[in-house]
Design a protein around this motif. Sequence first.
Motif, PDB file in Angstrom:
ATOM      1  N   SER A  85       0.818  -1.219   0.000  1.00  0.00           N
ATOM      2  CA  SER A  85       0.000   0.000   0.000  1.00  0.00           C
ATOM      3  C   SER A  85       0.852   1.271   0.000  1.00  0.00           C
ATOM      4  CB  SER A  85      -0.941   0.015   1.213  1.00  0.00           C
ATOM      5  OG  SER A  85      -0.196   0.052   2.431  1.00  0.00           O
ATOM      6  N   ALA A  86       2.107   1.145   0.353  1.00  0.00           N
ATOM      7  CA  ALA A  86       2.981   2.328   0.398  1.00  0.00           C
ATOM      8  C   ALA A  86       3.264   2.832  -1.006  1.00  0.00           C
ATOM      9  CB  ALA A  86       4.282   1.984   1.110  1.00  0.00           C
ATOM     10  N   ASP A  87       3.423   4.121  -1.137  1.00  0.00           N
ATOM     11  CA  ASP A  87       3.776   4.711  -2.432  1.00  0.00           C
ATOM     12  C   ASP A  87       5.132   4.166  -2.881  1.00  0.00           C
ATOM     13  OD1 ASP A  87       3.271   7.002  -4.474  1.00  0.00           O
ATOM     14  OD2 ASP A  87       5.340   7.292  -3.772  1.00  0.00           O
ATOM     15  N   THR A  88       5.213   3.724  -4.128  1.00  0.00           N
ATOM     16  CA  THR A  88       6.438   3.112  -4.627  1.00  0.00           C
ATOM     17  C   THR A  88       7.622   4.063  -4.534  1.00  0.00           C
ATOM     18  OG1 THR A  88       5.183   1.702  -6.136  1.00  0.00           O
ATOM     19  CG2 THR A  88       7.530   2.001  -6.613  1.00  0.00           C
ATOM     20  N   ALA A  89       7.372   5.323  -4.830  1.00  0.00           N
ATOM     21  CA  ALA A  89       8.461   6.307  -4.760  1.00  0.00           C
ATOM     22  C   ALA A  89       8.950   6.461  -3.327  1.00  0.00           C
ATOM     23  CB  ALA A  89       7.997   7.649  -5.310  1.00  0.00           C
ATOM     24  N   ASP A  90       8.014   6.470  -2.362  1.00  0.00           N
ATOM     25  CA  ASP A  90       8.412   6.579  -0.956  1.00  0.00           C
ATOM     26  C   ASP A  90       9.181   5.330  -0.508  1.00  0.00           C
ATOM     27  OD1 ASP A  90       7.159   9.016  -0.789  1.00  0.00           O
ATOM     28  OD2 ASP A  90       5.307   8.223   0.089  1.00  0.00           O
ATOM     29  N   LEU A  91       8.706   4.149  -0.976  1.00  0.00           N
ATOM     30  CA  LEU A  91       9.368   2.890  -0.626  1.00  0.00           C
ATOM     31  C   LEU A  91      10.788   2.842  -1.197  1.00  0.00           C
ATOM     32  CD1 LEU A  91       8.988   0.141   0.749  1.00  0.00           C
ATOM     33  CD2 LEU A  91       8.076  -0.729  -1.417  1.00  0.00           C
ATOM     34  N   THR A  92      10.908   3.285  -2.438  1.00  0.00           N
ATOM     35  CA  THR A  92      12.222   3.297  -3.084  1.00  0.00           C
ATOM     36  C   THR A  92      13.166   4.271  -2.377  1.00  0.00           C
ATOM     37  OG1 THR A  92      11.207   2.773  -5.216  1.00  0.00           O
ATOM     38  CG2 THR A  92      13.446   3.676  -5.255  1.00  0.00           C
ATOM     39  N   ALA A  93      12.632   5.432  -2.005  1.00  0.00           N
ATOM     40  CA  ALA A  93      13.462   6.427  -1.317  1.00  0.00           C
ATOM     41  C   ALA A  93      13.951   5.890   0.026  1.00  0.00           C
ATOM     42  CB  ALA A  93      12.675   7.715  -1.123  1.00  0.00           C
ATOM     43  N   ALA A  94      13.069   5.180   0.742  1.00  0.00           N
ATOM     44  CA  ALA A  94      13.455   4.608   2.027  1.00  0.00           C
ATOM     45  C   ALA A  94      14.542   3.549   1.844  1.00  0.00           C
ATOM     46  CB  ALA A  94      12.233   3.999   2.718  1.00  0.00           C
ATOM     47  N   ALA A  95      14.395   2.726   0.787  1.00  0.00           N
ATOM     48  CA  ALA A  95      15.389   1.685   0.514  1.00  0.00           C
ATOM     49  C   ALA A  95      16.729   2.297   0.133  1.00  0.00           C
ATOM     50  CB  ALA A  95      14.892   0.763  -0.594  1.00  0.00           C
ATOM     51  N   GLU A  96      16.711   3.342  -0.686  1.00  0.00           N
ATOM     52  CA  GLU A  96      17.941   3.998  -1.105  1.00  0.00           C
ATOM     53  C   GLU A  96      18.656   4.646   0.078  1.00  0.00           C
ATOM     54  OE1 GLU A  96      19.429   4.251  -4.388  1.00  0.00           O
ATOM     55  OE2 GLU A  96      18.160   2.464  -4.377  1.00  0.00           O
TER      56      GLU A  96
ATOM     57  N   ALA B  78      18.456   3.714   3.195  1.00  0.00           N
ATOM     58  CA  ALA B  78      19.017   2.640   4.022  1.00  0.00           C
ATOM     59  C   ALA B  78      20.265   2.041   3.376  1.00  0.00           C
ATOM     60  CB  ALA B  78      17.965   1.557   4.247  1.00  0.00           C
ATOM     61  N   ALA B  79      20.255   1.919   2.049  1.00  0.00           N
ATOM     62  CA  ALA B  79      21.383   1.322   1.340  1.00  0.00           C
ATOM     63  C   ALA B  79      22.643   2.159   1.446  1.00  0.00           C
ATOM     64  CB  ALA B  79      21.020   1.102  -0.130  1.00  0.00           C
ATOM     65  N   GLU B  80      22.487   3.461   1.646  1.00  0.00           N
ATOM     66  CA  GLU B  80      23.652   4.325   1.803  1.00  0.00           C
ATOM     67  C   GLU B  80      24.371   4.076   3.130  1.00  0.00           C
ATOM     68  OE1 GLU B  80      22.518   8.357   1.346  1.00  0.00           O
ATOM     69  OE2 GLU B  80      22.051   8.182  -0.808  1.00  0.00           O
ATOM     70  N   LYS B  81      23.664   3.484   4.083  1.00  0.00           N
ATOM     71  CA  LYS B  81      24.237   3.230   5.403  1.00  0.00           C
ATOM     72  C   LYS B  81      24.633   1.771   5.608  1.00  0.00           C
ATOM     73  CE  LYS B  81      21.356   6.878   7.410  1.00  0.00           C
ATOM     74  NZ  LYS B  81      20.293   7.193   8.395  1.00  0.00           N
ATOM     75  N   GLY B  82      24.199   0.907   4.707  1.00  0.00           N
ATOM     76  CA  GLY B  82      24.511  -0.518   4.845  1.00  0.00           C
ATOM     77  C   GLY B  82      23.612  -1.349   3.958  1.00  0.00           C
ATOM     78  N   SER B  83      23.491  -2.642   4.262  1.00  0.00           N
ATOM     79  CA  SER B  83      22.662  -3.521   3.455  1.00  0.00           C
ATOM     80  C   SER B  83      21.203  -3.379   3.835  1.00  0.00           C
ATOM     81  CB  SER B  83      23.104  -4.985   3.640  1.00  0.00           C
ATOM     82  OG  SER B  83      23.063  -5.358   5.008  1.00  0.00           O
ATOM     83  N   VAL B  84      20.313  -3.637   2.846  1.00  0.00           N
ATOM     84  CA  VAL B  84      18.886  -3.451   3.062  1.00  0.00           C
ATOM     85  C   VAL B  84      18.110  -4.571   2.387  1.00  0.00           C
ATOM     86  CG1 VAL B  84      18.683  -1.944   1.040  1.00  0.00           C
ATOM     87  CG2 VAL B  84      16.945  -1.839   2.839  1.00  0.00           C
ATOM     88  N   LEU B  85      17.008  -4.972   3.017  1.00  0.00           N
ATOM     89  CA  LEU B  85      16.110  -5.953   2.432  1.00  0.00           C
ATOM     90  C   LEU B  85      14.700  -5.397   2.512  1.00  0.00           C
ATOM     91  CD1 LEU B  85      15.423  -8.809   1.319  1.00  0.00           C
ATOM     92  CD2 LEU B  85      15.202  -9.555   3.697  1.00  0.00           C
ATOM     93  N   VAL B  86      14.004  -5.344   1.364  1.00  0.00           N
ATOM     94  CA  VAL B  86      12.614  -4.894   1.310  1.00  0.00           C
ATOM     95  C   VAL B  86      11.745  -6.132   1.157  1.00  0.00           C
ATOM     96  CG1 VAL B  86      10.918  -3.507   0.072  1.00  0.00           C
ATOM     97  CG2 VAL B  86      13.287  -2.702   0.274  1.00  0.00           C
ATOM     98  N   ALA B  87      10.793  -6.331   2.058  1.00  0.00           N
ATOM     99  CA  ALA B  87       9.975  -7.542   2.038  1.00  0.00           C
ATOM    100  C   ALA B  87       8.570  -7.243   2.522  1.00  0.00           C
ATOM    101  CB  ALA B  87      10.612  -8.614   2.920  1.00  0.00           C
ATOM    102  N   LYS B  88       7.634  -8.136   2.136  1.00  0.00           N
ATOM    103  CA  LYS B  88       6.239  -7.977   2.558  1.00  0.00           C
ATOM    104  C   LYS B  88       5.928  -8.744   3.832  1.00  0.00           C
ATOM    105  CE  LYS B  88       4.110  -6.929  -1.911  1.00  0.00           C
ATOM    106  NZ  LYS B  88       3.056  -7.315  -2.886  1.00  0.00           N
ATOM    107  N   THR B  89       6.771  -9.716   4.170  1.00  0.00           N
ATOM    108  CA  THR B  89       6.575 -10.491   5.400  1.00  0.00           C
ATOM    109  C   THR B  89       7.904 -10.619   6.133  1.00  0.00           C
ATOM    110  OG1 THR B  89       6.978 -12.596   4.262  1.00  0.00           O
ATOM    111  CG2 THR B  89       4.685 -11.852   4.408  1.00  0.00           C
ATOM    112  N   LEU B  90       7.820 -10.883   7.420  1.00  0.00           N
ATOM    113  CA  LEU B  90       9.053 -11.077   8.178  1.00  0.00           C
ATOM    114  C   LEU B  90       9.766 -12.327   7.683  1.00  0.00           C
ATOM    115  CD1 LEU B  90       7.813 -10.295  11.808  1.00  0.00           C
ATOM    116  CD2 LEU B  90       9.478  -8.964  10.481  1.00  0.00           C
TER     117      LEU B  90
END
Length: 356
Positions: free
Chosen positions: A311-322, A324-336
């Motif tokens: 449900s999150a805006d794709t642009a907002d999700l991408t910005a959050a991932a980017e 996080a990636a600048e500070k280290g590794s990141v995983l975007v997932a729908k479930t734990l």
Amino acid sequence: MELLKNEERAVFALRALYRRYGYVGYKMSQFEEYDLYVRNKDFLVSDRIITFSDSGGRLLALKPDVTLSIVKNAPDAPGAVQKLYYNENVYRDYRELMQTGLECVGDLGDYEIAEVVLLAAKSLQLLGGSFVLDISHMGLVAAVLSSSGLTPGEQKQALEYLRRKNTHELKALCAGKDAAWKKLSLLSACRGSGQEVLDAVAAVLTTEDERRSLSELAGLWQVLERSGCAGNVRLDFSVGSDMGYYSGVVFRGYLEGIPASVLSGGQYDKLAQKMGKRCRAIGFAVYLDLLEARQEPPEDGVDTLILHDGSADTADLTAAAEAAAEKGSVLVAKTLPQTRSWKRLVDLRKEARQDD
């Protein structure tokens, strides 16, 4: 480096190791004259060679081996020593295989022989996990066979029985030759700690050639002990190769979890002599394709886990991932994820946003 496959990581690590000891890179053509391999086919791991004719009518082969080319072009002068490492694709049994290794060719002394064996042990250590390096000495085996009273044909058969540790057939072959059986049965049974094996073998040797070869092996064992590698090394006289090529120490290396030897090498002075050289030669190859038999190291941890439900805006999700990636590794997932760990959780699911 974390994104590379096992064999790719191995190439970088091994190359750095060999360079530290003064070895320089060697690059050869994919093709070599077929005649080179025909004349030395017993030296090859496989005799299935892919051939074709060039525009001039020469019969060429896709290289099944690197050592023959290096020895053919090696210097042959007093005091000259050539130290080379390589990373080449070779072609065997109609397959392309990646192989790395090193060769030391020229006016070699005890140091050069010991250095190559030590680098074989260090190579296995670099590849990770538990390892074993099995060592034999073809000079000692050949001297024992020479003094056995067996015919040349019987000596060849005895070598095969020794490789397979077939003491039953070996005893039958030595019928009536008690001295030969005493030596060969001991070589067949011996396997283990260097000094223990050396002492047992020394007690049954009778000729100067046998004792001289054992002395070389004892000197090598001392080097391995002082280097701290001896705990992973065994003396095993079933490790044998063609006596027409190999003249001294021979060895094979094994890694935990891989059923075949991943490293093989030895001293092949007789190959150099057969090719018209007066020099000595020793080297080994690491079979990188076998490393892929081991599972890749688990990559189960990330710095940031971002949860979303779509449900999150794709642009907002991408910005959050980017971010996080600048500070280290990141995983975007729908479930734990059940098999991954994380240090920081960012929950962008609709329910979490409403709670905020």
